[in-house]
Design an enzyme around this catalytic site. Structure first.
Site, mmCIF file in Angstrom:
data_model
loop_
_atom_site.group_PDB
_atom_site.id
_atom_site.type_symbol
_atom_site.label_atom_id
_atom_site.label_comp_id
_atom_site.label_asym_id
_atom_site.label_seq_id
_atom_site.Cartn_x
_atom_site.Cartn_y
_atom_site.Cartn_z
ATOM 1 N N VAL A 47 0.815 -1.219 0.000
ATOM 2 C CA VAL A 47 0.000 0.000 0.000
ATOM 3 C C VAL A 47 0.846 1.266 0.000
ATOM 4 O O VAL A 47 0.339 2.354 -0.299
ATOM 5 C CB VAL A 47 -0.970 0.036 1.207
ATOM 6 C CG1 VAL A 47 -2.025 -1.049 1.082
ATOM 7 C CG2 VAL A 47 -0.225 -0.047 2.528
ATOM 8 N N TYR A 131 -1.308 4.046 16.522
ATOM 9 C CA TYR A 131 -2.213 3.200 15.753
ATOM 10 C C TYR A 131 -3.588 3.849 15.654
ATOM 11 O O TYR A 131 -4.140 4.023 14.554
ATOM 12 C CB TYR A 131 -2.324 1.827 16.417
ATOM 13 C CG TYR A 131 -3.374 0.927 15.789
ATOM 14 C CD1 TYR A 131 -3.286 0.556 14.455
ATOM 15 C CD2 TYR A 131 -4.452 0.453 16.545
ATOM 16 C CE1 TYR A 131 -4.247 -0.267 13.879
ATOM 17 C CE2 TYR A 131 -5.408 -0.363 15.981
ATOM 18 C CZ TYR A 131 -5.303 -0.725 14.650
ATOM 19 O OH TYR A 131 -6.255 -1.528 14.080
#
Length: 329
Positions: A47, A131
């Site tokens: 990605v 995160y």
């Protein structure tokens, strides 16, 4: 129409791919590693790189993004931004170029941080780690993509709580393994409650959301009921045929000290350890969420009690040593 599962070689992606095979849906896994379960369905792409993604993803596909940097001990920290944020930007560029109208993105309840009990989709966004922060920023990138053509583009954002199941080697497995070993000790009073999500149910909801109409659809994913840590440990012991009583408890303040000690060791040695301060805090915190999923008509195929029993029996009472496993939080 083809469905591109970005990051599909992992835990959720492999279960989702199995479901697609069962239901005879046309799909492709797009990942930086070949899927151990579905190698013939895999196209290699990261990605973080646009060009390979353009080659791997077909025109007019449905795009499901499961790819993420998610562990608590990621190093260097900029990997969170590179994978979660830049990855989202790259996928939106590809989606525009390839005339993709539907993106399904697995975010996380980590965007809420240490949330209030019963936090739903309208809860305050307050991530406590990189995160959660980068998942939230990725959501904004996908929302901007949908806003470019709101009448025709569909964006589904799914925020699961901790996902567990057979063959996963994340935090829930580590807890189950400690209980099964007989060496488990409770940190704190054990009355804190935990929302959980079974992987088969998460995969089923992702498939269900393929039919959603244009617009932005945001859902937490939780399987109910929410067990206290005491209840969860007792249930696992019962499945294992043991006493449900918890024999040893460690005071919370002492658990925090142990977590800090292991953080120091990890910093000096640059090794990933099973114990850390953030993991102690997460273990002892309440993490109870609510969801509007019931309003969509979705019914989870497996109830949570059966899911826990399936997982415990598979991992500790049956022999599945030759099956592949997946490492996550």
């Amino acid at each position: 129409m083809e469905i591109a599962i970005v990051g599909g070689s992992g835990f959720i992606g492999s279960r989702l791919s199995s479901l697609f095979v069962q239901d005879r849906l046309n799909f492709k896994i797009v990942d930086k590693v070949i899927s151990g379960s579905f190698p013939k369905h895999t196209a290699l792409a990261d990605v973080r790189s646009v060009v390979p993604l353009i080659s791997a993803i077909s025109e007019n596909s449905i795009l499901i993004n499961l790819a993420a940097e998610h562990r608590d001990d990621v190093w260097p920290l900029n990997l969170y931004d590179d994978v979660n944020i830049q990855g989202a930007s790259n996928l939106c560029l590809v989606a525009t170029k390839k005339n993709i109208k539907t993106i399904i993105f697995t975010s996380s309840v980590a965007v809420y941080g240490f949330a209030k009990l019963g936090t739903n989709e309208s809860g305050e966004i307050n991530p406590f780690n990189d995160y959660g922060r980068t998942k939230w920023e990725a959501e904004q990138i996908y929302k901007a993509w949908q806003a470019e053509d709101p009448k025709n583009r569909t964006l589904v954002i799914i925020r699961p709580t901790v996902v567990f199941g057979e063959r996963n080697r994340g935090n829930v497995f580590n807890l189950l393994k400690q209980i099964a070993s007989g060496k488990f000790f409770m940190i704190g009073h054990g009355q804190n409650r935990k929302s959980m999500a079974y992987v088969e149910n998460v995969a089923a909801f992702i498939e269900y959301s393929l039919s959603f109409k244009p617009g932005i659809h945001i859902y937490n994913y939780i399987d109910k009921p929410d067990f206290t840590m005491n209840e969860l440990v007792a249930r696992v012991n019962k499945i294992l045929g043991r006493s449900e009583k918890i024999n040893f408890r460690l005071p919370y303040f002492f658990g925090l000290a142990v977590g800090k000690f292991f953080d120091c060791i990890a910093f000096v040695t640059r090794k990933k350890l099973a114990i850390s301060l953030i993991r102690v805090k997460k273990f002892c915190a309440n993490s109870v969420y609510e969801s509007a999923i019931a309003e969509t008509g979705f019914v989870a195929p497996v109830n949570l009690i059966d899911a826990i029993e399936r997982t415990v029996k598979y991992e500790f009472l049956e022999d599945h040593k030759k099956e592949p496993v997946y490492y996550s939080e």
